[in-house]
Design an enzyme around this catalytic site. Structure first.
Site, PDB file in Angstrom:
ATOM      1  N   GLU A   1     -30.846   0.804 -24.413  1.00 16.67           N
ATOM      2  CA  GLU A   1     -30.946  -0.455 -24.449  1.00 16.67           C
ATOM      3  C   GLU A   1     -30.779  -0.895 -26.003  1.00 16.67           C
ATOM      4  O   GLU A   1     -30.336  -1.913 -26.510  1.00 16.67           O
ATOM      5  CB  GLU A   1     -32.047  -1.327 -23.751  1.00 16.67           C
ATOM      6  CG  GLU A   1     -31.859  -1.210 -22.291  1.00 16.67           C
ATOM      7  CD  GLU A   1     -33.011  -0.913 -21.515  1.00 16.67           C
ATOM      8  OE1 GLU A   1     -34.057  -1.132 -21.829  1.00 16.67           O
ATOM      9  OE2 GLU A   1     -32.669  -0.594 -20.202  1.00 16.67           O
TER      10      GLU A   1
ATOM     11  N   HIS B   1     -33.286   4.660 -27.203  1.00 13.16           N
ATOM     12  CA  HIS B   1     -33.092   4.172 -25.882  1.00 13.16           C
ATOM     13  C   HIS B   1     -31.807   3.565 -25.719  1.00 13.16           C
ATOM     14  O   HIS B   1     -31.406   2.793 -26.829  1.00 13.16           O
ATOM     15  CB  HIS B   1     -34.119   3.247 -25.346  1.00 13.16           C
ATOM     16  CG  HIS B   1     -34.316   2.863 -23.898  1.00 13.16           C
ATOM     17  ND1 HIS B   1     -33.381   2.008 -23.339  1.00 13.16           N
ATOM     18  CD2 HIS B   1     -34.839   3.398 -22.619  1.00 13.16           C
ATOM     19  CE1 HIS B   1     -33.414   2.149 -21.923  1.00 13.16           C
ATOM     20  NE2 HIS B   1     -34.436   3.132 -21.693  1.00 13.16           N
TER      21      HIS B   1
ATOM     22  N   LYS C   1     -40.850  -1.258 -20.989  1.00  9.65           N
ATOM     23  CA  LYS C   1     -39.636  -2.201 -21.595  1.00  9.65           C
ATOM     24  C   LYS C   1     -40.399  -3.436 -22.152  1.00  9.65           C
ATOM     25  O   LYS C   1     -41.493  -3.639 -22.361  1.00  9.65           O
ATOM     26  CB  LYS C   1     -38.454  -2.350 -20.806  1.00  9.65           C
ATOM     27  CG  LYS C   1     -38.088  -1.029 -20.315  1.00  9.65           C
ATOM     28  CD  LYS C   1     -36.745  -1.253 -19.630  1.00  9.65           C
ATOM     29  CE  LYS C   1     -36.363   0.107 -19.281  1.00  9.65           C
ATOM     30  NZ  LYS C   1     -34.958   0.304 -18.587  1.00  9.65           N
TER      31      LYS C   1
ATOM     32  N   GLU D   1     -30.696  10.091 -19.842  1.00  6.40           N
ATOM     33  CA  GLU D   1     -30.634   8.713 -18.869  1.00  6.40           C
ATOM     34  C   GLU D   1     -29.270   8.213 -19.139  1.00  6.40           C
ATOM     35  O   GLU D   1     -28.849   7.648 -19.793  1.00  6.40           O
ATOM     36  CB  GLU D   1     -31.530   7.712 -20.036  1.00  6.40           C
ATOM     37  CG  GLU D   1     -33.149   7.870 -19.795  1.00  6.40           C
ATOM     38  CD  GLU D   1     -34.024   6.595 -19.878  1.00  6.40           C
ATOM     39  OE1 GLU D   1     -34.897   6.631 -19.080  1.00  6.40           O
ATOM     40  OE2 GLU D   1     -33.608   6.014 -20.869  1.00  6.40           O
TER      41      GLU D   1
ATOM     42  N   ASN E   1     -41.816   3.663 -19.218  1.00  3.37           N
ATOM     43  CA  ASN E   1     -41.309   2.827 -20.278  1.00  3.37           C
ATOM     44  C   ASN E   1     -41.373   1.433 -19.740  1.00  3.37           C
ATOM     45  O   ASN E   1     -40.678   0.909 -18.903  1.00  3.37           O
ATOM     46  CB  ASN E   1     -39.924   3.245 -20.499  1.00  3.37           C
ATOM     47  CG  ASN E   1     -39.289   2.249 -21.493  1.00  3.37           C
ATOM     48  OD1 ASN E   1     -39.851   1.349 -22.117  1.00  3.37           O
ATOM     49  ND2 ASN E   1     -37.973   2.425 -21.748  1.00  3.37           N
TER      50      ASN E   1
HETATM   51  P1  13P Z   1     -35.282   2.203 -14.610  1.00  2.00           P
HETATM   52  O1  13P Z   1     -36.095   3.325 -14.168  1.00  2.00           O
HETATM   53  O2  13P Z   1     -35.622   0.927 -14.399  1.00  2.00           O
HETATM   54  O3  13P Z   1     -33.932   2.525 -14.119  1.00  2.00           O
HETATM   55  O4  13P Z   1     -35.092   2.612 -16.222  1.00  2.00           O
HETATM   56  C1  13P Z   1     -35.045   3.833 -16.744  1.00  2.00           C
HETATM   57  C2  13P Z   1     -35.005   3.620 -18.214  1.00  2.00           C
HETATM   58  O5  13P Z   1     -34.376   2.966 -18.968  1.00  2.00           O
HETATM   59  C3  13P Z   1     -36.239   4.388 -18.643  1.00  2.00           C
HETATM   60  O6  13P Z   1     -36.457   4.506 -20.239  1.00  2.00           O
END
Ligand code: 13P
Length: 253
Positions: A96, A94, A11, A166, A9
């Site tokens: 976020e 997600h 992002k 997560e 991901n």
């Molecule tokens: P990190 O691997 O940067 O902790 O992020 C995890 C994540 O949110 C993947 O969707």
């Protein structure tokens, strides 16, 4: 046996040029790794370029979001059929998006059903905040996210869905969950919640990833757990060597 699946991901990182460079840097080696489903999830503007580079490979492409409506006056949104033009997968819910963009279990549900209607494979994220974790509410939270998020999902299509556990306190913090703790959440709460909705056999077929500070040097700890079927990787998916190390780890029997 469930085939492990590792998804990157990205992002809100990588311009089109940077995305191309990252794919060039890792696609040959990524293709050589067998026994793992591999998925890249770049931001929307890079999907076209990356999909062209992945043509004819066994590397899948995913979007990071979609809207549930088919089309119309929804400024800034991307419809399921637009995602399906390039992608086989889509990340939904997600943390976020839940935290910053008002995503709820209700919108997650609409997005899962829209994705399935367009033959996209949803990668559905669930997980508790640090406060909820410390209050011992992990089970309650992930059970709610699953029962509401997956409500009225066609059981015939459920086996193809991917769930990503997560824990929010482990995302981008460098403070990963322990493999044992994550495995227990999957075994005690997530798979049973899926079984309540879809039956035990389907729940056994659904792949569940762990996500949250997965790196090359801790990946084995997660992939060695019986319930964990791969990883959803954030930060470490932005560097070719780091992501390759994680995919390698998932390919080890
Ligand atoms: P990190 O691997 O940067 O902790 O992020 C995890 C994540 O949110 C993947 O969707």
């Amino acid at each position: 046996m469930r085939t492990p699946i590792v998804a990157g991901n990205w992002k809100m990182n990588k311009t089109v040029e940077e995305a191309r460079a990252l794919v060039f840097a890792m696609s040959l080696k990524l293709r050589e790794i067998e026994g793992v489903e591999k998925v890249l999830c770049p931001p929307f503007p890079a999907l076209l370029a990356v999909s062209a580079l992945l043509q004819g490979t066994d590397i899948g492409l995913g979007a990071q979001n979609l809207h549930w409506e088919e089309k119309g006056a929804f400024t800034g949104e991307v419809a399921p059929n637009m995602v399906a033009e390039f992608c086989q997968y889509v990340i939904i819910g997600h943390s976020e998006r839940r935290a910053y963009f008002g995503e709820t279990d209700g919108t997650v549900n609409k997005k899962i059903r829209a994705a399935l209607a367009h033959d996209l494979i949803p990668i559905v994220c669930v997980g508790e905040t640090e406060t909820e974790y410390e209050a011992g509410q992990t089970g309650e939270v992930v059970r709610r996210q699953i029962s509401l998020g997956f409500a009225d999902v066609d059981p015939a299509k459920a086996a193809g869905i991917i769930v990503a556990y997560e824990p929010i306190w482990a995302i981008g913090t460098g403070k990963a969950s322990s493999g044992e703790n994550a495995n227990a959440v999957l075994a005690d709460y997530i798979r049973p919640a899926l079984a309540d909705l879809f039956g035990a056999e389907t729940a056994q077929a659904i792949r569940i990833q762990y996500g949250g500070s997965v790196k090359g040097d801790n990946a084995d700890e997660f992939f060695g757990q019986p319930e964990i079927d791969g990883a959803l990787v954030g930060g470490a998916s932005l560097k070719a060597d780091d992501f390759l190390a994680i995919v390698q780890a998932a390919s080890r029997p």
